[in-house]
Design an enzyme around this catalytic site. Sequence first.
Site, PDB file in Angstrom:
ATOM      1  N   TYR A   1      37.332  20.625  17.493  1.00  0.00           N
ATOM      2  CA  TYR A   1      38.371  19.887  16.882  1.00  0.00           C
ATOM      3  C   TYR A   1      39.653  20.821  16.976  1.00  0.00           C
ATOM      4  O   TYR A   1      39.562  21.779  16.447  1.00  0.00           O
ATOM      5  CB  TYR A   1      38.214  19.688  15.357  1.00  0.00           C
ATOM      6  CG  TYR A   1      39.045  18.798  14.648  1.00  0.00           C
ATOM      7  CD1 TYR A   1      38.686  17.430  14.452  1.00  0.00           C
ATOM      8  CD2 TYR A   1      40.257  19.069  14.017  1.00  0.00           C
ATOM      9  CE1 TYR A   1      39.548  16.499  13.896  1.00  0.00           C
ATOM     10  CE2 TYR A   1      40.935  18.139  13.429  1.00  0.00           C
ATOM     11  CZ  TYR A   1      40.641  16.946  13.473  1.00  0.00           C
ATOM     12  OH  TYR A   1      41.622  16.176  12.768  1.00  0.00           O
ATOM     13  N   SER A   2      40.890  20.048  17.574  1.00  0.00           N
ATOM     14  CA  SER A   2      41.890  20.801  17.670  1.00  0.00           C
ATOM     15  C   SER A   2      43.131  19.784  17.720  1.00  0.00           C
ATOM     16  O   SER A   2      43.164  18.734  18.320  1.00  0.00           O
ATOM     17  CB  SER A   2      42.175  21.431  19.126  1.00  0.00           C
ATOM     18  OG  SER A   2      43.285  21.842  19.340  1.00  0.00           O
ATOM     19  N   ASN A   3      44.204  20.157  16.722  1.00  0.00           N
ATOM     20  CA  ASN A   3      45.286  19.130  16.582  1.00  0.00           C
ATOM     21  C   ASN A   3      45.913  19.000  17.943  1.00  0.00           C
ATOM     22  O   ASN A   3      46.670  18.197  18.158  1.00  0.00           O
ATOM     23  CB  ASN A   3      45.982  19.463  15.239  1.00  0.00           C
ATOM     24  CG  ASN A   3      45.453  19.250  14.262  1.00  0.00           C
ATOM     25  OD1 ASN A   3      45.163  18.128  13.596  1.00  0.00           O
ATOM     26  ND2 ASN A   3      44.954  20.193  13.368  1.00  0.00           N
TER      27      ASN A   3
ATOM     28  N   SER B   1      45.304  13.843   8.894  1.00  0.00           N
ATOM     29  CA  SER B   1      44.592  13.619  10.203  1.00  0.00           C
ATOM     30  C   SER B   1      44.191  12.106  10.413  1.00  0.00           C
ATOM     31  O   SER B   1      43.766  11.640  11.586  1.00  0.00           O
ATOM     32  CB  SER B   1      43.534  14.393  10.622  1.00  0.00           C
ATOM     33  OG  SER B   1      43.785  15.731  11.012  1.00  0.00           O
TER      34      SER B   1
ATOM     35  N   GLY C   1      41.601  13.469   6.322  1.00  0.00           N
ATOM     36  CA  GLY C   1      42.779  14.131   6.439  1.00  0.00           C
ATOM     37  C   GLY C   1      42.834  15.332   5.456  1.00  0.00           C
ATOM     38  O   GLY C   1      42.417  15.265   4.302  1.00  0.00           O
TER      39      GLY C   1
END
Length: 369
Positions: free
Chosen positions: A187-189, A91, A325
């Site tokens: 939090y969301s990719n 990330s 990440g």
Amino acid sequence: MKGKRTSAAVVACVTVSLLATPAVTTAAAADTSPSSRPNLQALLDKAVADGSVAAIAEVRDGDKTWRAASGKAKLNNAQPAPVNGRFRAGSVTKSFTATVVLQLVGEGKLRLSDSVEQWLPGLVDKGADITIRHLLQHTSGLPEYSTGMMDEAGIPKERYRTWSARELVERADKFPRDFPPGTDYGYSNTNYIVLGMLIEKVTGRPYATEVRERILRPLGLRHTRVPGASPEVYGPHAHAYVPVTRGGTVVPVDVTRFNPTMAGAAGEIVSTNEDINRFYRALLQGKLLRPGLLKEMKDPGTAKGYGLGLEVAPLPCGTAFGHGGGGPGFLVVAFSSAEGSRQVTLSITTFSGDPHKAAMALMASALCP
């Protein structure tokens, strides 16, 4: 990619960094203007002793640089972990993606108040309510697309499949919204997959091309790749493993190779400690964004420690900015002081134990000498 913000762990673990750590006399290190911090090597060694396969780090303090490694490049192999090793940055990719988006804002090609529907009509349900700012700051309420993509051991179920960004967003659209846009933080990719698509829509070029032309080439980040569908980690690197129980015995499964399109603009970059530190220093010293946009990027507002593509971490010596990440078998922590003069990037190939504790301790020790 990762599912848990690094800065949340910082708050819990920051006291660990204040404990005295014994010096060690043996170090698998390549030093450039060493900053005489033997406790940092000890923390890397402790991460390995606690169950990680390898840990490599680069710390910068002004014009001084310290690099070191601990552990092995492969299990059951004597080859030491490479100090200059490549790794999946996970990330940390989000900071690169966010920087490109904010550059486009600075060029007048986008506004933070623009809606997803305005640029990508029909992509997501109720896209008119989601703004570019919401995506950057994880306040859109879009659910996580990667839910169900891993098996029980944490290995991608379709490890070598090539995913399109649209396919990933369509996966997310099958789940209920986490909350109405702008009302909370989550939090969301998925947010950054959409941002990658947005960059392509605005520029007419893939987000990966824009990252290369706007960031990698100008900064000379020679060891950083946006790999696309390639499953390889090119150059020297430590292998990543996941523990899997077979026949009642825990065995390591090498998960170094997989198709990173499942991470895309949210987490696919492969890099080195040196390149990532160079990127964040340039970013925080105003070499990539106009002052007003950099200020907005660093402002967490009400988003619980997250700016616009930057995690904001409170430390005893001040606020640090960067990103963490993670993924199958690895953990990355990359943070800098507010002005970019002190930095640490750490890559751990995990296996057992809790690598987060060692990572947070090393981070605080590096940034608060």
